[in-house]
Design an enzyme around this catalytic site. Structure first.
Site, short mmCIF file in Angstrom:
data_model
loop_
_atom_site.label_atom_id
_atom_site.label_comp_id
_atom_site.label_asym_id
_atom_site.label_seq_id
_atom_site.Cartn_x
_atom_site.Cartn_y
_atom_site.Cartn_z
N HIS A 98 0.79 -1.23 0.00
CA HIS A 98 0.00 0.00 0.00
C HIS A 98 0.83 1.28 0.00
O HIS A 98 0.29 2.35 -0.15
CB HIS A 98 -0.94 0.03 1.20
CG HIS A 98 -0.22 0.30 2.50
ND1 HIS A 98 0.45 -0.68 3.17
CD2 HIS A 98 -0.04 1.43 3.20
CE1 HIS A 98 1.00 -0.16 4.25
NE2 HIS A 98 0.72 1.12 4.30
C1 UD1 Z 1 -1.82 5.51 5.73
C2 UD1 Z 1 -0.50 5.89 6.39
C3 UD1 Z 1 0.44 4.70 6.40
C4 UD1 Z 1 -0.24 3.47 6.98
C5 UD1 Z 1 -1.53 3.22 6.21
C6 UD1 Z 1 -2.26 2.01 6.69
C7 UD1 Z 1 0.06 8.25 6.02
C8 UD1 Z 1 1.01 9.19 5.36
N1 UD1 Z 1 0.18 6.96 5.69
O1 UD1 Z 1 -1.54 5.24 4.35
O2 UD1 Z 1 1.55 5.00 7.21
O3 UD1 Z 1 0.62 2.36 6.87
O4 UD1 Z 1 -2.36 4.38 6.35
O5 UD1 Z 1 -3.29 1.69 5.77
O6 UD1 Z 1 -0.75 8.67 6.83
N2 UD1 Z 1 -8.49 5.40 0.80
C9 UD1 Z 1 -9.78 4.94 0.64
N3 UD1 Z 1 -10.46 4.59 1.77
C10 UD1 Z 1 -9.94 4.72 3.01
C11 UD1 Z 1 -8.63 5.21 3.16
C12 UD1 Z 1 -7.92 5.53 2.03
O7 UD1 Z 1 -10.30 4.82 -0.46
O8 UD1 Z 1 -10.62 4.38 3.98
C13 UD1 Z 1 -7.73 5.74 -0.42
C14 UD1 Z 1 -7.90 7.17 -0.83
O9 UD1 Z 1 -7.85 7.20 -2.22
C15 UD1 Z 1 -6.67 7.83 -0.30
C16 UD1 Z 1 -5.63 6.73 -0.44
O10 UD1 Z 1 -6.36 5.52 -0.19
O11 UD1 Z 1 -6.34 8.98 -1.01
C17 UD1 Z 1 -4.50 6.83 0.54
O12 UD1 Z 1 -5.04 6.91 1.85
P1 UD1 Z 1 -4.22 7.69 3.00
O13 UD1 Z 1 -5.02 7.70 4.24
O14 UD1 Z 1 -3.70 8.99 2.48
O15 UD1 Z 1 -2.92 6.83 3.20
P2 UD1 Z 1 -2.70 5.27 3.28
O16 UD1 Z 1 -2.12 4.84 1.99
O17 UD1 Z 1 -3.89 4.53 3.80
#
Ligand code: UD1
Length: 364
Positions: free
Chosen positions: A204
């Protein structure tokens, strides 16, 4: 006295759950504030019900957005919340954008911060989490470190916290509590996979999945492995598959993000794990499964040095070589370093440390 645990992502909920229980059984008032950085049910509220946490006392519901939009929404949301009532201290787990924002929101409202999982470093300063954790350590009052190496990291950086304590890893507490339920569950057989005859995978991190060439290299390499690969797919990764037009090969089975206990069950039943997650590296190690880490650095060098995990980056040749090397890892490798992460009672030590800090704030 009241403690607020501020969280918003899947790993933060796992790290916090045993600490919440320990606070409640110590008689200290404790509540949860959910930022909503993870907003899908499978990424957030599912873990509340699985880990038997109550509904959050406050939900900032920040939802989707750029990192800077999310960070600023959390800071202002906490500012408004703390105008009504302030906790004596906030416990902030991990290194996500929610963690950084919670730290800033607290110090700007005069709420002391206890950073859970302090001192963890990959040495990769371009990584979002590395920036978050360094900044958060420097603004926190109480640093609750999971290992002695993490304590050494903050000492080396001359972090001026009031107190630095090695409490052990609360993820290990969670795992020990739930491992019996995990081994009773058999999610792999429901997918037609045999015990020890599949690879379990998660990917991820932005560094791996936002780069089309890197994601293609990893998917190509795992598509050529001789075992089926059960892949629990983060929403970010699923979106990149669509965007880059990547279709997994037939041996790779895509799954929705799994609940925690099923994840542990899948790890336990696997031959080995392929991941870029910091948490899953540790869980695989504690459950006695080797892992290939699709990164060039790790926060948990102790596991790599024990021989139970290999850093392979995204190079297909290194992935295949690593896979071959990890086919036989002696059980002693896992025993050698397990105590590095404490004895499974980290949460009780967190409560002692926070109570001690509240009785006597100031430098140790
Ligand atoms: C975040 C953390 C990472 C952790 C991970 C666990 C940061 C910088 N990174 O990364 O350290 O290991 O969580 O999962 O905070 N999205 C959805 N649904 C959700 C959440 C996210 O669709 O419930 C999608 C969205 O498009 C979003 C992308 O995933 O833009 C990234 O989500 P984000 O919360 O920015 O970071 P993670 O990759 O989940």
């Amino acid at each position: 006295m009241k403690v607020s645990i501020i969280l918003g992502t899947r790993p933060q909920i796992i790290k916090s759950a045993p600490v919440y229980v320990a606070f409640r059984s110590s008689g200290l008032e404790c509540e949860i504030v959910n930022t909503g950085q993870h907003y899908d049910y499978e990424m957030n509220r599912q873990f509340f019900s699985e880990l038997q946490l109550p509904d959050p006392a406050a939900d900032l519901n920040i939802g989707a957005g750029t990192p800077s939009q999310q960070v600023s929404a959390i800071i202002s949301g906490l500012g408004e919340l703390f105008e009504k009532a302030k906790p004596e201290i906030a416990l902030v787990p991990g290194d996500t954008n929610s963690a950084l924002a919670a730290g800033i929101g607290c110090v700007k409202s005069g709420v002391p911060v206890a950073h859970l999982e302090a001192g963890c470093r990959s040495g990769e300063f371009r990584m979002a989490e590395e920036v978050n954790r360094r900044l958060l350590d420097h603004m926190s009052h109480l640093l609750l470190c999971p290992t002695s190496r993490c304590v050494a990291n903050v000492r080396r950086e001359h972090v001026l916290a009031d107190s630095v304590i090695n409490v052990g890893d609360t993820m290990y507490d969670s795992l020990l509590k739930l491992a019996p339920r995990a081994s009773a569950s058999d999610p792999a057989s429901e997918l037609g996979l045999r015990h020890g005859e599949y690879v379990f995978m998660t990917l991820h991190r932005a560094e791996t999945v936002d780069d089309p060439a890197a994601l293609r290299r990893v998917m190509g390499a795992v598509g050529r492995l001789p075992l089926p690969v059960a892949f629990s797919v983060h929403p970010r990764t699923r979106a990149r598959f669509r965007e880059f037009g990547i279709a997994p090969r037939p041996n790779v089975k895509l799954m929705e993000p799994l609940p925690y206990i099923e994840t542990l069950g899948m790890v336990s039943g696997s031959r080995l794990v392929i991941t870029d997650s910091g948490g899953l590296q540790k869980e695989a190690f504690w459950l006695g499964r080797p892992s290939l880490i699709t990164r060039e650095t790790t926060e948990w060098g102790e596991i790599v040095r024990s021989g139970a995990a290999i850093l392979v980056g995204t190079d297909p040749k290194r992935i295949k070589l690593g896979y071959d090397r990890l086919q036989k890892v002696e059980p002693a490798r896992f025993r050698s370093a397990r105590r590095i992460f404490g004895d499974g009672n980290a949460s009780a030590k967190v409560v002692d440390a926070v109570e001690g800090y509240l009785r006597n704030p100031g430098r140790d």
